[in-house]
Design a protein around this motif. Sequence first.
Motif, mmCIF file in Angstrom:
data_model
loop_
_atom_site.group_PDB
_atom_site.id
_atom_site.type_symbol
_atom_site.label_atom_id
_atom_site.label_comp_id
_atom_site.label_asym_id
_atom_site.label_seq_id
_atom_site.Cartn_x
_atom_site.Cartn_y
_atom_site.Cartn_z
ATOM 1 N N ALA A 15 27.871 15.312 38.342
ATOM 2 C CA ALA A 15 28.363 14.895 39.662
ATOM 3 C C ALA A 15 27.809 15.836 40.728
ATOM 4 N N PRO A 16 27.562 15.330 41.929
ATOM 5 C CA PRO A 16 27.043 16.193 42.990
ATOM 6 C C PRO A 16 28.029 17.298 43.342
ATOM 7 N N GLU A 17 27.501 18.388 43.881
ATOM 8 C CA GLU A 17 28.341 19.505 44.299
ATOM 9 C C GLU A 17 29.326 19.041 45.369
ATOM 10 N N PRO A 18 30.557 19.554 45.349
ATOM 11 C CA PRO A 18 31.511 19.191 46.405
ATOM 12 C C PRO A 18 31.052 19.737 47.755
ATOM 13 N N GLU A 51 36.329 17.174 42.187
ATOM 14 C CA GLU A 51 36.322 17.899 43.451
ATOM 15 C C GLU A 51 35.211 17.374 44.369
ATOM 16 N N LEU A 52 35.577 16.448 45.244
ATOM 17 C CA LEU A 52 34.628 15.952 46.246
ATOM 18 C C LEU A 52 34.504 16.936 47.398
ATOM 19 N N TYR A 53 35.624 17.588 47.710
ATOM 20 C CA TYR A 53 35.677 18.523 48.842
ATOM 21 C C TYR A 53 36.345 19.823 48.396
ATOM 22 N N ARG A 54 35.840 20.908 48.932
ATOM 23 C CA ARG A 54 36.385 22.237 48.685
ATOM 24 C C ARG A 54 36.590 22.882 50.048
ATOM 25 N N TRP A 55 37.665 23.616 50.227
ATOM 26 C CA TRP A 55 37.903 24.188 51.545
ATOM 27 C C TRP A 55 38.425 25.609 51.448
ATOM 28 N N TYR A 56 38.126 26.363 52.508
ATOM 29 C CA TYR A 56 38.613 27.725 52.681
ATOM 30 C C TYR A 56 39.214 27.845 54.071
ATOM 31 N N VAL A 57 40.343 28.509 54.160
ATOM 32 C CA VAL A 57 40.968 28.801 55.449
ATOM 33 C C VAL A 57 40.529 30.202 55.866
ATOM 34 N N MET A 58 40.044 30.329 57.095
ATOM 35 C CA MET A 58 39.455 31.585 57.539
ATOM 36 C C MET A 58 40.024 32.009 58.889
#
Length: 373
Positions: A15-18, A51-58
């Motif tokens: 699968a493609p990278e998120p 995991e289609l999307y990955r997120w970080y809060v900054m």
Amino acid sequence: MAIYPPQGAARKGAAPEPQTLGFLLLEDFTLISLASAIEPLRMANQLAGRELYRWYVMTMDGAPVRASDGMQVTPDASAHAPLRLDWLVVCGGVAPQRSVTPALLTWLQSRQRQLRRIGSVCTGSWALAQAGLLNGYDASIHWECLAAIQEAYPRTAWSTRLFSIDRDRFTASGGTAPLDMMLNLIGRDHGRELSAAISEMFIYERVRGEEDQQRVPLKHVLGTTQPKLLEIVALMEANIEEPIELDELANYVDVSRRQLERLFQRHLHCSPSRYYLKLRLTRARQLLKQTPLPIIEIASACGFVSTPHFSKCYREFFGTPPREDRGETLKIRRLEPAIIPLAGSEPLMQSSSATVALSHARGEPTYASIALG
């Protein structure tokens, strides 16, 4: 220095990278806008079963930051952490001008070429505009800031739409509008079936589009039975700096002055001159509270021929003179408590919040219920 997530092409047949998103929180950001933007991503992963999307809060310095409701949020990392981001979302809120620093502007300008998409929620578009990243783009911002930002950054086509997606820029006005914007972006990336399934999971009856406007337009209040009144009000709203005489307004829509007066009294419960004055003074108050423009310039921008006349009308309408109103705003800002960063080393998560949420979702009946190509 290591970069998270690691770079490199996906394995053949894998699968493609998120897509990796960074949510940059400014001081006094609105929590509802942040949640409205992140929750659709979480549900997209859950329904897709991967995991289609990955997120970080900054935050800029990696220290905790307070939302406009007083809640303190601890970020995953600082803006200078070695994260490879595909999207950046600037999250603003109350008084965005105070949150925009030279360091923030320099950082935004340095990152723009490394990103596939740059966006904002609520008043985060103020930072993007000040960094010059919205020049030549359509953009949205919360309606309370619209008058001020149009004056400050005229090279952007500011809109009253709930959200705007223009090429690699996306901006949402605030509140629940980021939910609609993210559903539209997810639909573009992975198809309408996934977007519709997310809205069903959130018991969200209708996914709003870019054509939907902020606030409740007057036409929805009056219906379609008063087209002449709607046209007159539209003319008033478009001519704040140089007000049109009432006789001229009546001529534009082919009614008499008396008919014009009756229309306003019957449907808006005031005279047309009073309604027009309210529009101009409301715009003036927005500029007064949100910009450093001199009062004389604000008066001129809102169609008043002299500052004394403007001050008299303002005081009669709002119960306080404009100079005192601005002074109260500055006083409130000075009294706001300073946020003291917590001591400790800068956090950096090798596993994003998205990975944790997806792991928890494996037991849900909806896990992997949407088959993606």
